[in-house]
Motif scaffolding. Sequence first.
Motif, PDB file in Angstrom:
ATOM      1  N   ARG A 193       6.214  -0.914  -5.225  1.00 33.01           N
ATOM      2  CA  ARG A 193       4.756  -0.944  -5.319  1.00 33.01           C
ATOM      3  C   ARG A 193       4.065  -1.357  -4.023  1.00 33.01           C
ATOM      4  NH1 ARG A 193       3.493  -3.708 -11.008  1.00 33.01           N
ATOM      5  NH2 ARG A 193       1.742  -4.475  -9.816  1.00 33.01           N
ATOM      6  N   ARG A 194       4.588  -2.347  -3.346  1.00 31.37           N
ATOM      7  CA  ARG A 194       3.950  -2.816  -2.111  1.00 31.37           C
ATOM      8  C   ARG A 194       3.979  -1.736  -1.021  1.00 31.37           C
ATOM      9  NH1 ARG A 194       5.457  -8.671  -1.419  1.00 31.37           N
ATOM     10  NH2 ARG A 194       4.033  -8.899  -3.132  1.00 31.37           N
ATOM     11  N   PRO A 195       5.120  -1.092  -0.758  1.00 31.18           N
ATOM     12  CA  PRO A 195       5.109  -0.017   0.240  1.00 31.18           C
ATOM     13  C   PRO A 195       4.184   1.146  -0.136  1.00 31.18           C
ATOM     14  CG  PRO A 195       7.356  -0.739  -0.143  1.00 31.18           C
ATOM     15  CD  PRO A 195       6.491  -1.425  -1.167  1.00 31.18           C
ATOM     16  N   LEU A 196       4.102   1.479  -1.428  1.00 29.69           N
ATOM     17  CA  LEU A 196       3.188   2.538  -1.856  1.00 29.69           C
ATOM     18  C   LEU A 196       1.748   2.202  -1.483  1.00 29.69           C
ATOM     19  CD1 LEU A 196       4.261   3.655  -5.447  1.00 29.69           C
ATOM     20  CD2 LEU A 196       3.918   5.133  -3.471  1.00 29.69           C
ATOM     21  N   ALA A 197       1.393   0.952  -1.610  1.00 26.75           N
ATOM     22  CA  ALA A 197       0.007   0.529  -1.401  1.00 26.75           C
ATOM     23  C   ALA A 197      -0.463   0.695   0.042  1.00 26.75           C
ATOM     24  CB  ALA A 197      -0.164  -0.927  -1.839  1.00 26.75           C
ATOM     25  N   VAL A 198       0.459   0.749   0.991  1.00 26.29           N
ATOM     26  CA  VAL A 198       0.040   0.857   2.395  1.00 26.29           C
ATOM     27  C   VAL A 198      -0.013   2.303   2.884  1.00 26.29           C
ATOM     28  CG1 VAL A 198       0.906  -1.447   2.938  1.00 26.29           C
ATOM     29  CG2 VAL A 198       2.365   0.550   3.345  1.00 26.29           C
ATOM     30  N   LEU A 199       0.394   3.232   2.051  1.00 23.56           N
ATOM     31  CA  LEU A 199       0.365   4.641   2.443  1.00 23.56           C
ATOM     32  C   LEU A 199      -1.044   5.220   2.345  1.00 23.56           C
ATOM     33  CD1 LEU A 199       3.568   5.946   0.618  1.00 23.56           C
ATOM     34  CD2 LEU A 199       3.322   5.430   3.055  1.00 23.56           C
ATOM     35  N   ALA A 200      -1.294   6.242   3.125  1.00 22.75           N
ATOM     36  CA  ALA A 200      -2.542   6.999   2.988  1.00 22.75           C
ATOM     37  C   ALA A 200      -2.552   7.642   1.602  1.00 22.75           C
ATOM     38  CB  ALA A 200      -2.624   8.068   4.078  1.00 22.75           C
ATOM     39  N   ASP A 201      -3.745   7.950   1.106  1.00 23.02           N
ATOM     40  CA  ASP A 201      -3.893   8.446  -0.266  1.00 23.02           C
ATOM     41  C   ASP A 201      -2.955   9.601  -0.589  1.00 23.02           C
ATOM     42  OD1 ASP A 201      -5.855   6.530  -0.414  1.00 23.02           O
ATOM     43  OD2 ASP A 201      -7.517   7.947  -0.628  1.00 23.02           O
ATOM     44  N   GLN A 202      -2.931  10.629   0.233  1.00 27.94           N
ATOM     45  CA  GLN A 202      -2.112  11.799  -0.079  1.00 27.94           C
ATOM     46  C   GLN A 202      -0.628  11.439  -0.115  1.00 27.94           C
ATOM     47  OE1 GLN A 202      -2.998  15.425   2.005  1.00 27.94           O
ATOM     48  NE2 GLN A 202      -1.094  16.406   1.368  1.00 27.94           N
ATOM     49  N   GLN A 203      -0.157  10.671   0.848  1.00 30.25           N
ATOM     50  CA  GLN A 203       1.252  10.282   0.867  1.00 30.25           C
ATOM     51  C   GLN A 203       1.586   9.360  -0.317  1.00 30.25           C
ATOM     52  OE1 GLN A 203      -0.696  10.179   3.739  1.00 30.25           O
ATOM     53  NE2 GLN A 203       0.191  12.096   4.502  1.00 30.25           N
ATOM     54  N   HIS A 204       0.641   8.488  -0.652  1.00 31.29           N
ATOM     55  CA  HIS A 204       0.829   7.601  -1.799  1.00 31.29           C
ATOM     56  C   HIS A 204       1.051   8.438  -3.065  1.00 31.29           C
ATOM     57  CE1 HIS A 204      -0.389   3.969  -4.336  1.00 31.29           C
ATOM     58  NE2 HIS A 204      -0.251   4.958  -5.199  1.00 31.29           N
ATOM     59  N   ILE A 205       0.192   9.397  -3.296  1.00 31.09           N
ATOM     60  CA  ILE A 205       0.280  10.213  -4.508  1.00 31.09           C
ATOM     61  C   ILE A 205       1.543  11.075  -4.489  1.00 31.09           C
ATOM     62  CG2 ILE A 205      -0.820  12.079  -5.819  1.00 31.09           C
ATOM     63  CD1 ILE A 205      -3.520  10.744  -4.967  1.00 31.09           C
ATOM     64  N   GLU A 206       1.870  11.658  -3.346  1.00 36.87           N
ATOM     65  CA  GLU A 206       3.081  12.479  -3.259  1.00 36.87           C
ATOM     66  C   GLU A 206       4.337  11.664  -3.555  1.00 36.87           C
ATOM     67  OE1 GLU A 206       2.682  14.096   0.677  1.00 36.87           O
ATOM     68  OE2 GLU A 206       1.533  15.831  -0.031  1.00 36.87           O
ATOM     69  N   GLY A 238     -11.732   7.977  -8.864  1.00 38.68           N
ATOM     70  CA  GLY A 238     -11.294   6.789  -9.588  1.00 38.68           C
ATOM     71  C   GLY A 238      -9.791   6.685  -9.777  1.00 38.68           C
ATOM     72  N   TRP A 239      -9.029   7.443  -9.016  1.00 40.23           N
ATOM     73  CA  TRP A 239      -7.579   7.437  -9.217  1.00 40.23           C
ATOM     74  C   TRP A 239      -6.972   6.059  -8.964  1.00 40.23           C
ATOM     75  CZ3 TRP A 239      -3.866   6.428  -5.496  1.00 40.23           C
ATOM     76  CH2 TRP A 239      -4.287   6.420  -4.159  1.00 40.23           C
ATOM     77  N   GLN A 240      -7.580   5.266  -8.070  1.00 36.35           N
ATOM     78  CA  GLN A 240      -7.052   3.926  -7.794  1.00 36.35           C
ATOM     79  C   GLN A 240      -7.133   3.028  -9.024  1.00 36.35           C
ATOM     80  OE1 GLN A 240      -9.440   5.422  -5.886  1.00 36.35           O
ATOM     81  NE2 GLN A 240      -8.841   5.348  -3.729  1.00 36.35           N
ATOM     82  N   ALA A 241      -8.167   3.205  -9.847  1.00 35.79           N
ATOM     83  CA  ALA A 241      -8.292   2.417 -11.078  1.00 35.79           C
ATOM     84  C   ALA A 241      -7.170   2.769 -12.054  1.00 35.79           C
ATOM     85  CB  ALA A 241      -9.660   2.642 -11.723  1.00 35.79           C
ATOM     86  N   VAL A 242      -6.802   4.033 -12.088  1.00 41.58           N
ATOM     87  CA  VAL A 242      -5.689   4.460 -12.943  1.00 41.58           C
ATOM     88  C   VAL A 242      -4.394   3.794 -12.473  1.00 41.58           C
ATOM     89  CG1 VAL A 242      -4.302   6.444 -13.691  1.00 41.58           C
ATOM     90  CG2 VAL A 242      -6.799   6.647 -13.516  1.00 41.58           C
ATOM     91  N   ILE A 243      -4.198   3.754 -11.167  1.00 37.33           N
ATOM     92  CA  ILE A 243      -3.005   3.118 -10.609  1.00 37.33           C
ATOM     93  C   ILE A 243      -3.004   1.613 -10.915  1.00 37.33           C
ATOM     94  CG2 ILE A 243      -1.743   2.579  -8.469  1.00 37.33           C
ATOM     95  CD1 ILE A 243      -1.648   5.581  -9.494  1.00 37.33           C
ATOM     96  N   ARG A 244      -4.146   0.970 -10.803  1.00 33.53           N
ATOM     97  CA  ARG A 244      -4.216  -0.462 -11.130  1.00 33.53           C
ATOM     98  C   ARG A 244      -3.866  -0.707 -12.594  1.00 33.53           C
ATOM     99  NH1 ARG A 244      -8.526  -0.137  -7.592  1.00 33.53           N
ATOM    100  NH2 ARG A 244     -10.067   0.008  -9.270  1.00 33.53           N
ATOM    101  N   ARG A 245      -4.316   0.168 -13.493  1.00 34.06           N
ATOM    102  CA  ARG A 245      -3.952   0.035 -14.919  1.00 34.06           C
ATOM    103  C   ARG A 245      -2.451   0.205 -15.089  1.00 34.06           C
ATOM    104  NH1 ARG A 245      -4.459  -0.282 -20.071  1.00 34.06           N
ATOM    105  NH2 ARG A 245      -3.911   1.342 -21.552  1.00 34.06           N
ATOM    106  N   TRP A 246      -1.883   1.209 -14.419  1.00 30.17           N
ATOM    107  CA  TRP A 246      -0.435   1.430 -14.491  1.00 30.17           C
ATOM    108  C   TRP A 246       0.302   0.183 -14.002  1.00 30.17           C
ATOM    109  CZ3 TRP A 246       3.781   1.111 -11.453  1.00 30.17           C
ATOM    110  CH2 TRP A 246       4.945   1.699 -11.928  1.00 30.17           C
ATOM    111  N   GLU A 247      -0.175  -0.411 -12.919  1.00 37.15           N
ATOM    112  CA  GLU A 247       0.484  -1.593 -12.366  1.00 37.15           C
ATOM    113  C   GLU A 247       0.425  -2.782 -13.318  1.00 37.15           C
ATOM    114  OE1 GLU A 247      -1.322  -1.967  -8.500  1.00 37.15           O
ATOM    115  OE2 GLU A 247       0.137  -0.582  -7.609  1.00 37.15           O
ATOM    116  N   ARG A 248      -0.699  -2.961 -14.012  1.00 33.34           N
ATOM    117  CA  ARG A 248      -0.786  -4.035 -15.014  1.00 33.34           C
ATOM    118  C   ARG A 248       0.229  -3.792 -16.135  1.00 33.34           C
ATOM    119  NH1 ARG A 248      -6.219  -3.291 -13.957  1.00 33.34           N
ATOM    120  NH2 ARG A 248      -6.561  -2.142 -15.889  1.00 33.34           N
ATOM    121  N   LEU A 249       0.320  -2.553 -16.584  1.00 30.27           N
ATOM    122  CA  LEU A 249       1.295  -2.227 -17.623  1.00 30.27           C
ATOM    123  C   LEU A 249       2.720  -2.398 -17.107  1.00 30.27           C
ATOM    124  CD1 LEU A 249      -0.480   0.944 -19.040  1.00 30.27           C
ATOM    125  CD2 LEU A 249      -0.183  -1.247 -20.234  1.00 30.27           C
TER     126      LEU A 249
END
Length: 152
Positions: free
Chosen positions: A27-40, A116-127
């Motif tokens: 999760r931490r390395p994903l968070a530092v990626l640019a949006d497109q690379q993060h999603i890929e 709002g995709w970041q909010a979806v990711i934050r929900r996933w992270e809480r779960l």
Amino acid sequence: MNVVAFVSIFFAGLLAGAEYAVRCGVRRPLAVLADQQHIELRQALIRSLRIAVPAVYVPTLATAMAATVGNAGGRGFDFQCAGMAALLLWTVTTFAGTVPINAGVLAWSAGAPPHGWQAVIRRWERLDNVRTWAAAAAFACFLGGAARLASG
């Protein structure tokens, strides 16, 4: 301790380890990626882990149920029941929470993510936090049950 109980502890440890690796190692390395690379990368992880995690979860659940039922009322049964409750929490959180989110993420265009995709990711992270702790608790409870059984 019988072979089924030993195997259930082994698989519960693998499940807890997989959850821990995603929580603390990915999760931490994903968070530092640019949006497109993060999603890929997230999409690639989902494709991989939707095979790997069930391959560990199914035998964990099957052997833990068999070990718990086989020890009904015996030493360590209370720990085994607590472990089964933790597995139930993991199961509900997964199938009602992270699986639907993952399905949605796979449909995203990495180059044009939804608003709002970041909010979806934050929900996933809480779960995912719930899943990680539930898997760790299940493993600890099954170990506790084995220790109580062995001390008998």
